[in-house]
Design an enzyme around this catalytic site. Structure first.
Site, PDB file in Angstrom:
ATOM      1  N   SER A  34     -10.012  11.773 -49.767  1.00  0.00           N
ATOM      2  CA  SER A  34     -10.860  10.901 -49.616  1.00  0.00           C
ATOM      3  C   SER A  34     -10.860   9.760 -50.571  1.00  0.00           C
ATOM      4  O   SER A  34     -10.186   9.636 -51.676  1.00  0.00           O
ATOM      5  CB  SER A  34     -12.350  11.547 -50.097  1.00  0.00           C
ATOM      6  OG  SER A  34     -13.217  10.915 -50.736  1.00  0.00           O
ATOM      7  N   ASN A  76       0.845  -1.299  -0.036  1.00  0.00           N
ATOM      8  CA  ASN A  76      -0.004  -0.044  -0.014  1.00  0.00           C
ATOM      9  C   ASN A  76       0.838   1.353   0.092  1.00  0.00           C
ATOM     10  O   ASN A  76       0.662   2.167  -0.760  1.00  0.00           O
ATOM     11  CB  ASN A  76      -0.843   0.030   1.252  1.00  0.00           C
ATOM     12  CG  ASN A  76      -2.039  -1.106   1.262  1.00  0.00           C
ATOM     13  OD1 ASN A  76      -1.757  -2.025   0.289  1.00  0.00           O
ATOM     14  ND2 ASN A  76      -2.705  -1.260   2.185  1.00  0.00           N
ATOM     15  N   HIS A 119     -18.372  34.242 -32.447  1.00  0.00           N
ATOM     16  CA  HIS A 119     -19.318  33.394 -32.578  1.00  0.00           C
ATOM     17  C   HIS A 119     -18.947  32.853 -34.082  1.00  0.00           C
ATOM     18  O   HIS A 119     -19.985  32.591 -34.925  1.00  0.00           O
ATOM     19  CB  HIS A 119     -20.594  34.275 -32.869  1.00  0.00           C
ATOM     20  CG  HIS A 119     -20.746  35.224 -31.737  1.00  0.00           C
ATOM     21  ND1 HIS A 119     -21.521  34.710 -30.639  1.00  0.00           N
ATOM     22  CD2 HIS A 119     -20.484  36.342 -31.525  1.00  0.00           C
ATOM     23  CE1 HIS A 119     -21.583  35.690 -29.686  1.00  0.00           C
ATOM     24  NE2 HIS A 119     -20.949  36.824 -29.960  1.00  0.00           N
ATOM     25  N   TYR A 152      -6.799   2.078   2.508  1.00  0.00           N
ATOM     26  CA  TYR A 152      -6.279   1.637   1.175  1.00  0.00           C
ATOM     27  C   TYR A 152      -7.594   0.732   0.741  1.00  0.00           C
ATOM     28  O   TYR A 152      -8.214  -0.069   1.381  1.00  0.00           O
ATOM     29  CB  TYR A 152      -5.245   0.909   1.266  1.00  0.00           C
ATOM     30  CG  TYR A 152      -4.956   0.256  -0.312  1.00  0.00           C
ATOM     31  CD1 TYR A 152      -4.153   1.160  -1.140  1.00  0.00           C
ATOM     32  CD2 TYR A 152      -5.600  -0.862  -0.746  1.00  0.00           C
ATOM     33  CE1 TYR A 152      -4.143   0.641  -2.360  1.00  0.00           C
ATOM     34  CE2 TYR A 152      -5.196  -1.364  -1.869  1.00  0.00           C
ATOM     35  CZ  TYR A 152      -4.458  -0.501  -2.755  1.00  0.00           C
ATOM     36  OH  TYR A 152      -4.099  -0.771  -4.016  1.00  0.00           O
ATOM     37  N   ASN A 203      -8.034  16.471 -46.393  1.00  0.00           N
ATOM     38  CA  ASN A 203      -8.784  16.299 -45.139  1.00  0.00           C
ATOM     39  C   ASN A 203      -7.836  16.355 -43.805  1.00  0.00           C
ATOM     40  O   ASN A 203      -6.811  15.908 -44.169  1.00  0.00           O
ATOM     41  CB  ASN A 203      -9.590  15.109 -44.898  1.00  0.00           C
ATOM     42  CG  ASN A 203     -10.755  14.855 -45.817  1.00  0.00           C
ATOM     43  OD1 ASN A 203     -11.416  15.884 -46.278  1.00  0.00           O
ATOM     44  ND2 ASN A 203     -11.111  13.697 -46.514  1.00  0.00           N
ATOM     45  N   GLN A 210      -6.429   1.076  -7.270  1.00  0.00           N
ATOM     46  CA  GLN A 210      -5.606   0.464  -8.334  1.00  0.00           C
ATOM     47  C   GLN A 210      -5.919   0.853  -9.807  1.00  0.00           C
ATOM     48  O   GLN A 210      -5.144   0.946 -10.734  1.00  0.00           O
ATOM     49  CB  GLN A 210      -5.400  -1.077  -8.127  1.00  0.00           C
ATOM     50  CG  GLN A 210      -5.086  -1.813  -9.048  1.00  0.00           C
ATOM     51  CD  GLN A 210      -5.145  -3.306  -9.002  1.00  0.00           C
ATOM     52  OE1 GLN A 210      -4.438  -3.931  -8.260  1.00  0.00           O
ATOM     53  NE2 GLN A 210      -5.865  -3.907  -9.777  1.00  0.00           N
TER      54      GLN A 210
HETATM   55  N1  ARG Z   1      -1.634  -3.568  -7.237  1.00  0.00           N
HETATM   56  C1  ARG Z   1      -1.803  -2.677  -6.244  1.00  0.00           C
HETATM   57  C2  ARG Z   1      -2.086  -1.408  -6.580  1.00  0.00           C
HETATM   58  O1  ARG Z   1      -1.865  -1.005  -7.952  1.00  0.00           O
HETATM   59  C3  ARG Z   1      -0.863  -2.692  -5.198  1.00  0.00           C
HETATM   60  C4  ARG Z   1      -1.452  -2.842  -3.746  1.00  0.00           C
HETATM   61  C5  ARG Z   1      -2.134  -3.998  -3.177  1.00  0.00           C
HETATM   62  N2  ARG Z   1      -2.390  -3.859  -1.975  1.00  0.00           N
HETATM   63  C6  ARG Z   1      -3.295  -4.710  -1.449  1.00  0.00           C
HETATM   64  N3  ARG Z   1      -3.640  -4.612  -0.301  1.00  0.00           N
HETATM   65  N4  ARG Z   1      -3.894  -5.548  -2.266  1.00  0.00           N
HETATM   66  O2  ARG Z   1      -2.630  -0.478  -6.043  1.00  0.00           O
END
Ligand code: ARG
Length: 495
Positions: A273, A106, A152, A313, A281, A318
């Protein structure tokens, strides 16, 4: 599928489910950063005496062997496990197993995205500056080229082609400023936040941040792993940039139509074309215009993904990352093509030979009555409007205007007696004189546009210089990391 996280809490796995959930397909861009993060983290763990020198030496040596361009094994879940797998292949499991002390995917992924993003944004700024350079170069050739400006989409007032190009340079400059403004918020290091609550190991977050070239630590650990406003902010900046790029493409499309005849696209940037042999074009520009919508789309996708996510998280995060890379790549490719096209653009220097465009000088005719004949502007506006109406009804142009018509219309419309001279009319409806007399700050007069161009050239030079400074800053951090790796990886493997 990686076995590293199997056999504990979760033993069984379905290949199709892993493949569905994986981010590996869009993780390639993070590999280099993930390797560096691991190196910096191990260095810090060693310096904090959390791991033994021999462990650090083996881990660092193994990490150093991973090619940052290595093709990621697409059967794995993500780049984080891919790197850990590599280390496990190279050194004994009891050593490799300590790579993940005091970190989580994370904090690692949030850090890697920030690292890859700051580099990508430097490259993007470079491309914007290149487009600005092309626009400036073209503008220098056209400070005297008269073209109508439009409101315009009807001809409004004469300007020069250079005057319009400087307006693009300025809009792009604001994009550069916005992106530069976002960089200090991007360049903060989440490492050490762990999964969400940091760690009980005595880590040194500042040291990891320093080795990775961050300006500071992203402090609160919940914020560090769970925030993606930096992605949203970048996508917002890209959306504004894309809006400008799309508008430039649209202008070029309109001007290249024979109806407008203001520019002629270079042949290598045009298509014909399959049935109408006369066609040339502007396909490239249409593709740019359409692709720019994807940037706004990605911003909306990201904003709706983030809104109402619980704090901390979530794997939803992701799904944002590929949208970010895709947006940067799409804008970058368009910026590149647009600067190439701009360099080779042909501009018609004779647009005002079209009689109908002469009406765009009419404001100056109204100004003439104010300046030389003491008519209040609102009254003059009415008289001249009525003059134009009469000319149009008679299928004439402003070039056919006789002073008698102005004087007669003044009598009819406003009940005033005027003796406007033909020579005054001639001067006021001359597009060249129109442009020259509009020499107010920011106006189209050639001297004023030349002044602006000189100033804009200084701006692009400054942008390039500051990019160099940023690049140097990152290179210095890289050197620090490299020398730490060198020192610790070569440490005598005795504890
Ligand atoms: N592949 C995940 C992403 O891009 C990485 C983190 C994954 N963390 C988890 N707790 N599954 O965010």
């Amino acid at each position: 599928m990686s076995k590293l996280l199997r056999g504990g809490r979760i033993s069984s796995a379905r290949k199709d489910v892993v493949e569905f959930t994986a981010s590996i397909k869009s993780d390639q861009k993070l590999l280099e950063a993930v390797i560096k993060i691991n190196q910096a983290h191990v260095t810090m763990l060693l310096e904090q005496q959390i791991i033994k020198p021999s462990t650090a030496a083996k881990l660092l040596a193994a990490l150093n062997e991973i090619d940052p361009k290595m093709k990621l094994d697409q059967t794995l879940e993500d780049v984080h496990l891919a790197v850990e797998e590599e280390i496990n292949k190279k050194i004994p499991k009891d050593v490799a197993g300590n790579l993940h002390i005091a970190k989580s995917r994370n904090d690692q992924v949030a850090t890697a995205i920030r690292m890859a993003l700051r580099t990508s944004l430097h490259d993007l700024i470079n491309l914007i500056v290149t487009l600005q350079d092309s626009l400036i170069k073209l503008a220098e050739k056209h400070t005297e080229t008269l073209v109508p400006s439009y409101t315009h989409l009807h001809p409004a007032q004469p300007v020069t082609f250079a005057h319009i190009l400087v307006s693009y340079v300025d809009a792009l400059q604001r994009s550069i400023m916005r992106i530069k403004g976002a960089l200090p918020r991007i360049n903060l290091c989440p490492m050490g936040a762990g999964a969400i609550a940091t760690t009980s190991f005595p880590i040194n977050r500042e040291r990891t941040a320093e080795l990775l070239g961050f300006s500071a630590v992203l402090e609160n650990s919940i914020d560090a792993v769970g925030s993606r406003d930096f992605i949203l902010e970048t996508l917002a900046d890209l959306t504004i940039l894309a809006t400008d790029v799309s508008r430039i493409a649209e202008d070029l499309i309109v001007w290249s139509s024979p109806d407008f005849g203001i520019i002629d696209l270079p042949e290598s940037f045009a298509f014909t074309s399959s049935i109408m042999p006369q066609k040339k074009n502007p396909d490239v520009l249409e593709v740019i215009r359409a692709r720019m919508s994807q940037i706004l789309g990605n911003f909306v996708i990201s904003a709706t993904t983030l809104k109402a996510l619980p704090s901390g998280y979530n794997l939803d995060l992701q799904e944002l990352t590929p949208k970010l890379w895709e947006s940067i790549e799409t804008v970058s490719a368009s910026l590149y093509v647009l600067s190439e096209l701009t360099i080779h653009l042909n501009v018609n220097k004779d647009v005002f030979s079209k009689d109908v465009l002469h009406y765009s000088t009419t404001t100056e005719l109204a100004n003439l009555l104010v300046k030389k004949y003491d008519v209040p502007f609102r009254m003059s506006h009415k008289i001249v409007g009525a003059v134009v109406k009469t000319l149009l009804e008679k299928k004439l142009t402003l070039l056919n205007l006789k002073s008698e018509l102005v004087n007669k219309t003044a009598e009819n419309v406003a009940g005033i007696t005027l003796a406007v001279k033909q020579a005054d009319i001639k001067d006021s409806i001359d597009p060249k004189k129109f442009v020259e007399s509009h020499n107010t700050l920011g106006g189209p007069a050639p001297a004023e546009v030349k002044r602006m161009l000189k100033n804009r050239k200084q701006l692009t030079a400054h942008s390039k210089k500051s990019l160099e400074t940023h690049k140097k800053g990152l290179e210095e951090a890289d050197l620090k990391l490299k020398s730490a790796i060198h020192k610790y990886a070569l440490t005598k493997i005795e504890d």
